[in-house]
Design an enzyme around this catalytic site. Structure first.
Site, PDB file in Angstrom:
ATOM      1  N   ASN A   9     -15.548 100.744  52.176  1.00  0.00           N
ATOM      2  CA  ASN A   9     -16.754  99.953  51.942  1.00  0.00           C
ATOM      3  C   ASN A   9     -17.884 100.517  52.818  1.00  0.00           C
ATOM      4  O   ASN A   9     -17.781 100.487  54.047  1.00  0.00           O
ATOM      5  CB  ASN A   9     -16.454  98.487  52.284  1.00  0.00           C
ATOM      6  CG  ASN A   9     -17.633  97.586  52.036  1.00  0.00           C
ATOM      7  OD1 ASN A   9     -18.769  97.940  52.367  1.00  0.00           O
ATOM      8  ND2 ASN A   9     -17.403  96.420  51.475  1.00  0.00           N
ATOM      9  N   ASP A  11     -21.139  99.551  52.798  1.00  0.00           N
ATOM     10  CA  ASP A  11     -22.305  98.656  52.936  1.00  0.00           C
ATOM     11  C   ASP A  11     -22.981  98.787  54.300  1.00  0.00           C
ATOM     12  O   ASP A  11     -24.206  98.725  54.412  1.00  0.00           O
ATOM     13  CB  ASP A  11     -21.883  97.185  52.803  1.00  0.00           C
ATOM     14  CG  ASP A  11     -21.455  96.824  51.401  1.00  0.00           C
ATOM     15  OD1 ASP A  11     -21.694  97.616  50.479  1.00  0.00           O
ATOM     16  OD2 ASP A  11     -20.863  95.731  51.243  1.00  0.00           O
ATOM     17  N   HIS A  12     -22.149  98.952  55.355  1.00  0.00           N
ATOM     18  CA  HIS A  12     -22.720  98.956  56.709  1.00  0.00           C
ATOM     19  C   HIS A  12     -23.611 100.157  56.990  1.00  0.00           C
ATOM     20  O   HIS A  12     -24.443 100.110  57.893  1.00  0.00           O
ATOM     21  CB  HIS A  12     -21.627  98.856  57.764  1.00  0.00           C
ATOM     22  CG  HIS A  12     -21.004  97.498  57.807  1.00  0.00           C
ATOM     23  ND1 HIS A  12     -21.743  96.353  57.973  1.00  0.00           N
ATOM     24  CD2 HIS A  12     -19.730  97.095  57.699  1.00  0.00           C
ATOM     25  CE1 HIS A  12     -20.942  95.307  57.953  1.00  0.00           C
ATOM     26  NE2 HIS A  12     -19.710  95.726  57.782  1.00  0.00           N
ATOM     27  N   HIS A  45     -21.358  96.324  47.786  1.00  0.00           N
ATOM     28  CA  HIS A  45     -21.665  94.953  47.375  1.00  0.00           C
ATOM     29  C   HIS A  45     -23.168  94.847  47.116  1.00  0.00           C
ATOM     30  O   HIS A  45     -23.962  95.037  48.043  1.00  0.00           O
ATOM     31  CB  HIS A  45     -21.232  94.008  48.506  1.00  0.00           C
ATOM     32  CG  HIS A  45     -21.403  92.554  48.215  1.00  0.00           C
ATOM     33  ND1 HIS A  45     -20.944  91.577  49.070  1.00  0.00           N
ATOM     34  CD2 HIS A  45     -21.961  91.893  47.177  1.00  0.00           C
ATOM     35  CE1 HIS A  45     -21.223  90.390  48.576  1.00  0.00           C
ATOM     36  NE2 HIS A  45     -21.863  90.545  47.425  1.00  0.00           N
ATOM     37  N   ARG A  47     -25.721  92.520  46.928  1.00  0.00           N
ATOM     38  CA  ARG A  47     -25.957  91.099  47.222  1.00  0.00           C
ATOM     39  C   ARG A  47     -27.252  90.621  46.572  1.00  0.00           C
ATOM     40  O   ARG A  47     -28.192  91.380  46.377  1.00  0.00           O
ATOM     41  CB  ARG A  47     -26.065  90.882  48.743  1.00  0.00           C
ATOM     42  CG  ARG A  47     -24.768  91.039  49.505  1.00  0.00           C
ATOM     43  CD  ARG A  47     -24.982  90.651  50.954  1.00  0.00           C
ATOM     44  NE  ARG A  47     -25.290  89.239  51.072  1.00  0.00           N
ATOM     45  CZ  ARG A  47     -24.406  88.296  51.383  1.00  0.00           C
ATOM     46  NH1 ARG A  47     -23.158  88.627  51.670  1.00  0.00           N
ATOM     47  NH2 ARG A  47     -24.761  87.035  51.462  1.00  0.00           N
ATOM     48  N   ARG A  51     -29.613  92.580  51.162  1.00  0.00           N
ATOM     49  CA  ARG A  51     -29.757  92.824  52.607  1.00  0.00           C
ATOM     50  C   ARG A  51     -29.279  94.214  53.013  1.00  0.00           C
ATOM     51  O   ARG A  51     -29.636  94.706  54.066  1.00  0.00           O
ATOM     52  CB  ARG A  51     -29.051  91.757  53.432  1.00  0.00           C
ATOM     53  CG  ARG A  51     -27.550  91.795  53.332  1.00  0.00           C
ATOM     54  CD  ARG A  51     -26.910  90.927  54.407  1.00  0.00           C
ATOM     55  NE  ARG A  51     -27.079  89.508  54.141  1.00  0.00           N
ATOM     56  CZ  ARG A  51     -26.215  88.581  54.527  1.00  0.00           C
ATOM     57  NH1 ARG A  51     -25.145  88.926  55.206  1.00  0.00           N
ATOM     58  NH2 ARG A  51     -26.408  87.316  54.262  1.00  0.00           N
ATOM     59  N   GLU A  72     -18.879  95.053  44.175  1.00  0.00           N
ATOM     60  CA  GLU A  72     -18.730  93.615  44.411  1.00  0.00           C
ATOM     61  C   GLU A  72     -20.029  92.920  44.040  1.00  0.00           C
ATOM     62  O   GLU A  72     -21.117  93.434  44.341  1.00  0.00           O
ATOM     63  CB  GLU A  72     -18.452  93.338  45.883  1.00  0.00           C
ATOM     64  CG  GLU A  72     -17.183  93.937  46.407  1.00  0.00           C
ATOM     65  CD  GLU A  72     -17.072  93.738  47.911  1.00  0.00           C
ATOM     66  OE1 GLU A  72     -17.891  93.033  48.515  1.00  0.00           O
ATOM     67  OE2 GLU A  72     -16.145  94.320  48.474  1.00  0.00           O
ATOM     68  N   THR A 103     -18.723  87.885  53.582  1.00  0.00           N
ATOM     69  CA  THR A 103     -18.083  87.005  52.593  1.00  0.00           C
ATOM     70  C   THR A 103     -17.019  86.139  53.285  1.00  0.00           C
ATOM     71  O   THR A 103     -16.021  86.643  53.778  1.00  0.00           O
ATOM     72  CB  THR A 103     -17.427  87.871  51.495  1.00  0.00           C
ATOM     73  OG1 THR A 103     -18.313  88.917  51.159  1.00  0.00           O
ATOM     74  CG2 THR A 103     -17.114  87.048  50.271  1.00  0.00           C
ATOM     75  N   GLU A 153      -8.165  90.494  44.431  1.00  0.00           N
ATOM     76  CA  GLU A 153      -8.211  91.037  45.790  1.00  0.00           C
ATOM     77  C   GLU A 153      -7.960  89.855  46.717  1.00  0.00           C
ATOM     78  O   GLU A 153      -8.719  88.872  46.716  1.00  0.00           O
ATOM     79  CB  GLU A 153      -9.565  91.689  46.091  1.00  0.00           C
ATOM     80  CG  GLU A 153      -9.609  92.210  47.525  1.00  0.00           C
ATOM     81  CD  GLU A 153     -10.852  93.053  47.831  1.00  0.00           C
ATOM     82  OE1 GLU A 153     -11.498  93.572  46.904  1.00  0.00           O
ATOM     83  OE2 GLU A 153     -11.162  93.173  49.035  1.00  0.00           O
ATOM     84  N   HIS A 216     -10.725  92.477  53.835  1.00  0.00           N
ATOM     85  CA  HIS A 216     -11.532  91.689  54.757  1.00  0.00           C
ATOM     86  C   HIS A 216     -10.882  91.626  56.124  1.00  0.00           C
ATOM     87  O   HIS A 216      -9.778  91.101  56.270  1.00  0.00           O
ATOM     88  CB  HIS A 216     -11.815  90.261  54.266  1.00  0.00           C
ATOM     89  CG  HIS A 216     -13.175  89.806  54.732  1.00  0.00           C
ATOM     90  ND1 HIS A 216     -13.393  89.342  55.999  1.00  0.00           N
ATOM     91  CD2 HIS A 216     -14.367  89.817  54.125  1.00  0.00           C
ATOM     92  CE1 HIS A 216     -14.685  89.069  56.126  1.00  0.00           C
ATOM     93  NE2 HIS A 216     -15.293  89.349  55.011  1.00  0.00           N
TER      94      HIS A 216
HETATM   95  N1  PXP Z   1     -13.387  93.181  50.233  1.00  0.00           N
HETATM   96  C1  PXP Z   1     -14.375  92.317  49.940  1.00  0.00           C
HETATM   97  C2  PXP Z   1     -14.301  91.593  48.630  1.00  0.00           C
HETATM   98  C3  PXP Z   1     -15.474  92.129  50.800  1.00  0.00           C
HETATM   99  O1  PXP Z   1     -16.453  91.265  50.489  1.00  0.00           O
HETATM  100  C4  PXP Z   1     -15.518  92.870  52.008  1.00  0.00           C
HETATM  101  C5  PXP Z   1     -16.682  92.714  52.943  1.00  0.00           C
HETATM  102  O2  PXP Z   1     -17.840  93.169  52.367  1.00  0.00           O
HETATM  103  C6  PXP Z   1     -14.477  93.780  52.264  1.00  0.00           C
HETATM  104  C7  PXP Z   1     -13.407  93.894  51.386  1.00  0.00           C
HETATM  105  C8  PXP Z   1     -14.455  94.614  53.514  1.00  0.00           C
HETATM  106  O3  PXP Z   1     -14.308  93.799  54.626  1.00  0.00           O
HETATM  107  P1  PXP Z   1     -14.465  94.407  56.083  1.00  0.00           P
HETATM  108  O4  PXP Z   1     -15.861  94.918  56.202  1.00  0.00           O
HETATM  109  O5  PXP Z   1     -14.167  93.255  56.974  1.00  0.00           O
HETATM  110  O6  PXP Z   1     -13.454  95.516  56.198  1.00  0.00           O
END
Ligand code: PXP
Length: 265
Positions: A9, A11-12, A45, A47, A51, A72, A103, A153, A216
């Site tokens: 992921n 996103d960060h 994701h 959103r 953001r 997502e 989330t 998931e 997550h």
């Molecule tokens: N899966 C889903 C559905 C999520 O919303 C997220 C967080 O954006 C993740 C996985 C990844 O979670 P983490 O950043 O805590 O590894």
């Protein structure tokens, strides 16, 4: 045993970029490095509040990624129209609240059943397979199947919080999870229970013919617990990989996670 898919992921990377509103760090460079270093899938994701990931990121990532893109999104109608037109390899429906940090908790598959069913239909009409991000309960597995998803998931946030409160310095930090400030024996027993719930949900979902992912709060310390659950075939991991990359670089952070979740099949 099935191969474990690593969904990275990213996103960060966009969170950091949006902090300054300049194209640095470049999300397409992160895409390239993650793919070259062993990511089997890219998870992002889109959103409602935009953001981090922007519509143009989704478009570019889908067109340039060498691996499938798991997008997502919430069940908001406008977002679904965008997702249907962008055609990711898969959409994962997640709950979304504007004020949340990330989330928190799975989709309410009972309270929003008609909206979710409509969303699944719309995405299927666009030939996009759908996963539902749900809490690990038997009822949620049954309902996900009933609603027409092909995948679930499992939300591992509760498990991860318990694991961190027991095995890391989290309880001594500002981010201690207040409701889990409990004696170690209690945390230990709750952690066992949380893991058991994930196992049961995964086994049941698999029997129903659903593919099973988890995500997550997974990190380099707790991910081995997920590896013991045969029915789980995909992990989506963001925070811990991107956090480690600050010190090691993204390539090593992805490679290290890839190594930890490799199954010899
Ligand atoms: N899966 C889903 C559905 C999520 O919303 C997220 C967080 O954006 C993740 C996985 C990844 O979670 P983490 O950043 O805590 O590894």
């Amino acid at each position: 045993m099935k191969k474990m898919t690593l969904g990275v992921n990213i996103d960060h990377i966009a969170v950091l970029r949006e902090a300054r509103k300049v194209n640095d760090p470049d999300i397409l460079q992160a895409l390239y490095v993650a793919c070259e270093s062993g990511a089997d899938q890219i998870t992002i994701h889109l959103r409602e509040d935009r953001r981090h990931i922007q519509d143009s990121d989704v478009k570019n990532i889908i067109s340039l990624s060498k691996v499938p893109v798991n997008l997502e999104c919430s069940i908001n109608r406008e977002i679904l129209d965008i997702v249907a037109s962008l055609k990711p390899h898969r959409a994962t429906l997640v709950p979304e609240k504007r004020e949340e940090v990330t989330t928190e908790g799975g989709l309410d598959v009972f309270g929003f059943s008609s909206e979710i069913s409509y969303a699944i239909e719309q995405l299927h009409d666009a030939l996009i397979p759908v996963s539902l991000f749900v809490d690990p309960t038997i009822e949620a597995m049954e309902q996900s199947k009933e609603l027409g998803a092909e995948m679930v998931e499992l939300h591992t946030g509760h498990f991860a919080n318990l694991f961190n409160m027991l095995n890391s310095a989290l309880p001594y930090s500002n981010h201690s999870v207040k409701e889990l400030e409990l004696p170690r024996y209690e945390l230990s027993s709750r952690l066992e229970q949380a893991l058991e719930e994930i196992k049961k949900a995964a086994t049941y979902a698999n029997k129903l013919g659903l593919e099973v992912a988890a995500g997550h709060g997974l990190n380099y310390q707790n991910v081995h617990e997920m590896m013991q659950i045969e029915e789980i075939c995909e992990l989506n991991i963001g925070q811990s990989i991107i956090a480690r990359s600050v010190f090691t670089g993204l390539s090593d952070a992805v490679k290290e996670m890839r190594k930890l979740i490799s199954r010899h099949v």
